[in-house]
Design an enzyme around this catalytic site. Sequence first.
Site, PDB file in Angstrom:
ATOM      1  CE  LYS A 294      -4.340   7.259  -2.799  1.00 45.86           C
ATOM      2  NZ  LYS A 294      -4.278   5.797  -2.795  1.00 45.86           N
ATOM      3  CD  GLU A 383      -3.743  -9.005   1.247  1.00 45.82           C
ATOM      4  OE1 GLU A 383      -4.865  -9.028   1.787  1.00 45.82           O
ATOM      5  OE2 GLU A 383      -3.185  -7.939   0.912  1.00 45.82           O
ATOM      6  NE  ARG A 411      -5.499  -8.988   6.588  1.00 47.44           N
ATOM      7  CZ  ARG A 411      -6.007  -7.769   6.636  1.00 47.44           C
ATOM      8  NH1 ARG A 411      -6.770  -7.348   5.674  1.00 47.44           N
ATOM      9  NH2 ARG A 411      -5.759  -6.973   7.640  1.00 47.44           N
TER      10      ARG A 411
END
Length: 651
Positions: A294, A383, A411
């Site tokens: 990253k 979640e 969600r």
Amino acid sequence: MKKDNKMLIEPGKLLQNINKPADLRNVDSTELYKVCEELRQYIIDNVSVFGGHFGASLGVVELTVALHHVFNTPYDQLVWDVGHQAYGHKILTGRRERFHTNRRYEGLSGFPRRAESEYDTFGVGHSSTSISAALGMAIASKLKGEHERQHIAVIGDGAMTAGLAFEGMNHAGVSDTNLLIVLNDNCMSIDPNVGALKDYLTDITTSQIYNKFKDDVWKLFGKIEKLAPGAREAVQKIDHLIKSTILNHSNLFEALNLRYFGPVDGHDINHLVSVMEDLKNIPGPKLLHCITTKGKGYLPAEKNQTKWHAPGKFDKITGEIKKKVYDTPQPPKYQQVFGNTIVELAKMNEKIVGITPAMPSGSSMNIMMKALPERAFDVGIAEQHAVTLSAGLATQGMIPFCNIYSSFMQRAYDQVIHDVCVQNLHVIFCLDRAGFAGADGATHHGAYDLAFMRCVPNMVVSAPMNEAELRNLMYTAQLPREGAFTIRYPRGQGVMPEWQTPLEEVKVGTGRKLKDGKDIALLTIGHVGNYAREVAKKLEIKGIDAAHYDMRFVKPLDEDLLHEVFNKFDKVITIEDGCVQGGFGSAILEFMADYQYKNTVVRRLGIPDEVIEQGEQIELQHYAGFSPEGIEKAVMEMVNIPEFVTHKVSQ
Ligand SMILES: Cc1ncc(C[n+]2csc(CCOP(=O)(O)OP(=O)(O)O)c2C)c(N)n1
């Protein structure tokens, strides 16, 4: 947009001639590494000036170039997971010239968006949807007889932790479709990735014997590609068997019936191209495991990947992130108040635990993770699990503070109802980024929570107007009680530089009259109460005496206060940073109907029933009509134009 800013950002020589992926396919493969260099530089140049997500796009530069070079996009369908890493994709797919408008009001979306380009096959923003979406496309192609068409989902190791990704793979494995899952494994979510899957991926990546074997099989596989299918299948079987034996565990993806390839170096453009060319000819569902870094190519971003996930504007030479400098102390962000207050409370009440699904820095739960590591959990991008885990903890008398961004809570709605509220469990939901989220746009606005939380039994729904109120609501929520307790607050700063106020209990279901008045009443919930307060003061100068009530709770409503309001005022405006349909204003109308108040005209200000894209929070609030100017305008219309009032009851 100042023209000169745009002019500063010149694409490199190759990049300036790539206006669509077809142009990229004409670039000689020996020059692809240069395209990658120029693309990477273009992203750095842009994000340093205009802000946005950063590290993730730098990490997939080679993948992006390889995918568009090898596959016939847009006919072949490429789905980006989350989409925060798709800047290179946008730049290569005809949006380079407009890229300076990225994430700005009326500009390009920071995420792929179907309406924006035929290359954006699926709108994203929330994670872990790519496999299911690409599989849906692949099944449709199969049904339509488009057997050569390719479908590619690019998903990060963070996004791979979500249940939805596994649901997609579970189906994909038995689908017999042309689906390629590219797993972009950089060991990072926004914060370091967590969980057993991460260890498993590291295990595959670092197993030397496995990798040596894999390279040999790969070469062999290439050689027999042109032989009879029987020979190929035989090699596949042996490959599978030995891979499973060499790894500590059997290969997770192979166990799901996905052919597993890799791990490969996701920054070796030539190797990526050749691997993808091969994979194109292998039918059926498969997964290519790519190892990337990253922030690749920009050292500060490689070194501190969390900070450079979305750093804001920065000096690209020195790597200094630009921060506004103020002469006076500034109010903290609401998230910081949450992060510090939960630690304060947890030190007083040992039953308190903290849970975040992959947002330790964003929610400031990282403060508790540091202070009380055994009682604060990052559970990955999960979640649903975060909510049910909280429910499980609550059954045992623990008091979970489950902190989820408002839009991501969508969600986990079934878990809120089925696992928490139906069982009347004491779980505290802190919904950060409630209301307009700003530059992240439509997928991230926390528009619906007031509406979807207030209709569930055994649920308190509240919103603080400032830092002290947030602290008091958090204090109140953890006191002995039954049922769920939602506290929602927006992205960004509060209003109190001196925010460390003593913790006080708030009587549940009580609001506050902040200003009396006689011409009109402003009823607010949450931070927008500060706008109403400002407007009420301003209106005094114009001779309009507006009362202001900070209702604090949407459920239960402060009925005493509302009786006072409806007995006294014939004009009322409700103001919320949330959807007008079903939200706070609707709750007030229900109260009115239930008690048959007929002589008051109510106007509701809030987020209208439409998809609103990105912009500064204040720009969006202005558009929706509840910025300070919008509130003032609404008051003037109601107070000065009686005809308007009698005809227009609500927005
Ligand atoms: C459902 C959902 N939860 C949380 C987020 C916030 N979020 C955005 S990017 C991200 C990390 C994604 O990690 P990964 O997939 O590995 O991609 P990387 O940024 O490392 O390239 C998270 C948690 C989200 N977009 N969607």
